[in-house]
Write an enzyme that holds these catalytic residues in place. Sequence first.
Site, short mmCIF file in Angstrom:
data_model
loop_
_atom_site.label_atom_id
_atom_site.label_comp_id
_atom_site.label_asym_id
_atom_site.label_seq_id
_atom_site.Cartn_x
_atom_site.Cartn_y
_atom_site.Cartn_z
N ARG A 59 -10.85 41.57 -71.54
CA ARG A 59 -11.27 41.73 -72.32
C ARG A 59 -12.03 42.49 -73.28
NH1 ARG A 59 -14.44 39.13 -75.02
NH2 ARG A 59 -15.92 38.69 -73.28
N LYS A 199 -9.16 32.70 -75.66
CA LYS A 199 -10.45 33.24 -76.10
C LYS A 199 -10.52 33.84 -77.78
CE LYS A 199 -13.41 32.57 -72.86
NZ LYS A 199 -13.95 31.50 -72.40
N HIS A 219 -18.83 26.93 -74.24
CA HIS A 219 -18.34 27.28 -73.13
C HIS A 219 -19.24 27.25 -71.99
CE1 HIS A 219 -17.89 32.16 -70.59
NE2 HIS A 219 -16.76 31.26 -71.03
N SER A 237 -19.31 34.78 -66.63
CA SER A 237 -19.17 34.97 -65.23
C SER A 237 -19.70 35.31 -64.06
CB SER A 237 -18.13 36.09 -65.41
OG SER A 237 -17.60 37.00 -65.12
N LYS A 241 -19.79 29.40 -62.59
CA LYS A 241 -19.78 28.21 -63.68
C LYS A 241 -18.51 27.01 -62.91
CE LYS A 241 -18.64 29.05 -67.44
NZ LYS A 241 -16.30 29.13 -67.85
N THR A 242 -17.86 28.03 -62.51
CA THR A 242 -16.07 26.75 -62.02
C THR A 242 -15.89 27.01 -60.48
OG1 THR A 242 -14.42 28.84 -63.81
CG2 THR A 242 -13.54 27.80 -61.65
N ASP A 256 -13.81 25.77 -68.80
CA ASP A 256 -14.45 26.82 -69.34
C ASP A 256 -14.79 26.05 -70.21
OD1 ASP A 256 -15.20 29.65 -69.38
OD2 ASP A 256 -13.28 30.11 -70.72
N ARG A 321 -7.92 36.91 -61.58
CA ARG A 321 -7.32 35.71 -62.16
C ARG A 321 -6.72 34.95 -61.71
NH1 ARG A 321 -12.09 34.23 -65.62
NH2 ARG A 321 -12.85 35.55 -66.86
#
Length: 537
Positions: A59, A199, A219, A237, A241-242, A256, A321
């Site tokens: 981004r 996003k 988030h 990031s 988290k994932t 997410d 990704r």
Amino acid sequence: MRRSTTSLPDLSYLKLDRARNVFFQLTPAELVDEALQRKEGVLADTGALAIDTGEFTGRSPKDRFIVDDEITHDTVWWGKVNIKFDAPKFDALFDKVTAYLAGKDVFVRDSSACANEKYHIDIRVVTETAYQNLFVHHLFLRPEVADPDATPEWTIIAAPGFKADPAIDGTRQHNFSIINFTKKMILIGGTGYTGEIKKGIFSVLNFILPHDKKVLSMHCSANTGVKGDTAIFFGLSGTGKTTLSADPDRSLIGDDEHGWSDYTIFNFEGGCYAKCIDLTQEREPQIFNAIKFGSLLENINFIKGTRTVNFSNIDKTENTRVAYPLHNIHNAVSPSIGDSPKNIFFLTADAFGILPPVSKLSAEQAMYHFISGYTAKVAGTEAGITEPNATFSACFGEAFLPLNPVTYAGLLGNKIRKHKVKVWLINTGWTGGPYGTGNRIKLSYTRAMIAAALSGQLDNVNYAEHPVFNLMMPQTCPNVPDNLLNPRSTWANPNTYDERANDLALLFIKNFEQYAPFCKAEIINAAPNVVESGLVT
């Protein structure tokens, strides 16, 4: 005009009726075929489509704008995150983008966001490329049958080939992502990075749900156990988290973006957009096995002479990704809704080696650390970074928050108290010293700490208070060495630890100054202490 279905939506309201061919609601297989024909990408040996997003592999936060109008003027938290854009400039740029797409093929997909029907919004996405449309299929919710005659609530137009003229168009540079709440439209140009699409809608929901519906938008990732006990995981990031929410012993709600209404957690999305740097089947089997035909790999590299992905190769970007629908995770919840959480985990990769690997937070501390949104980048991950670098991102997602972060923290605090939720701060970073001296905390230990918190095994153990951050640290945890639980005891020189803890506390306090005028005293008082070095015991 070539038709992809028996009927097509009327795109005249978007000035896109001049498009050469409209491909409406293509299947993943059809989109992969179109992408291959157009040389947008190639197939990996798993069958996944591998593409490069071009100039932008992530981004561009400084090029995200919100139109300043009657809806947003007095409500949006304007500043470095939410940059004002003039409404007339938006209209002029919209005309230029649609003129650019005239005579070109476009891909159109109707989808939606929010698994809870009470907060559901319909979305129409028009993309210049097939791979972007494949991404939309995976990441948003998929209707069983799309009605081309329906009028969507929100529209996204993504034209990576269009480049703005900053001097005329009012952008900072040639790429842009602009949200218009009055027209209910997101305009994206000059970038092929698909995360801008995802996003954009997240930013929309971060405005609509807390402001209009009093629903906390988050988030975070979320999963649930066999007894229906929901857990949510916040983290920037690289904090896990994932990875940590993809637990084979628990069912995934989402990885997410979620909302927290009165009594439920619900996923905004229909898929996952996972980082895949250093991905292995051993460490992250659920994500690894989700990469199959139809999945979308972004900016990866292959092992030389093969079509096998080299997940450790970051020549293009560290932000490699993979996008795939949620049902690629074998134990995903459908519909992706769960009860209000019993446990909340704040994840931080503290490269300074200061924060405990696990600690319990009061409601006030939870609000303070939520607003702070701390992690640390390590040396070598970005040009110019030679030592750990503290990063603060409010609510663990500052770049997507149209409202003042204190608004979201207030909603969180109310829900923690109402539902008696246990909140944990988990350091997935370093111990025994900072990056370069200490060691990264083993993933197996982190998983053991989370498992112990979820099972209630940390409810009745003895706790010690961290003298600087006032965090309650368990003194024992199943399957974790006791000496690891107090970070000071892992350093060769405890006095050096005290000095560095002091330094980190000062960074927290300095960062929080921008929020303090909007906070109640109870939140401000949850800040860490600053003490004289060498006196901490």
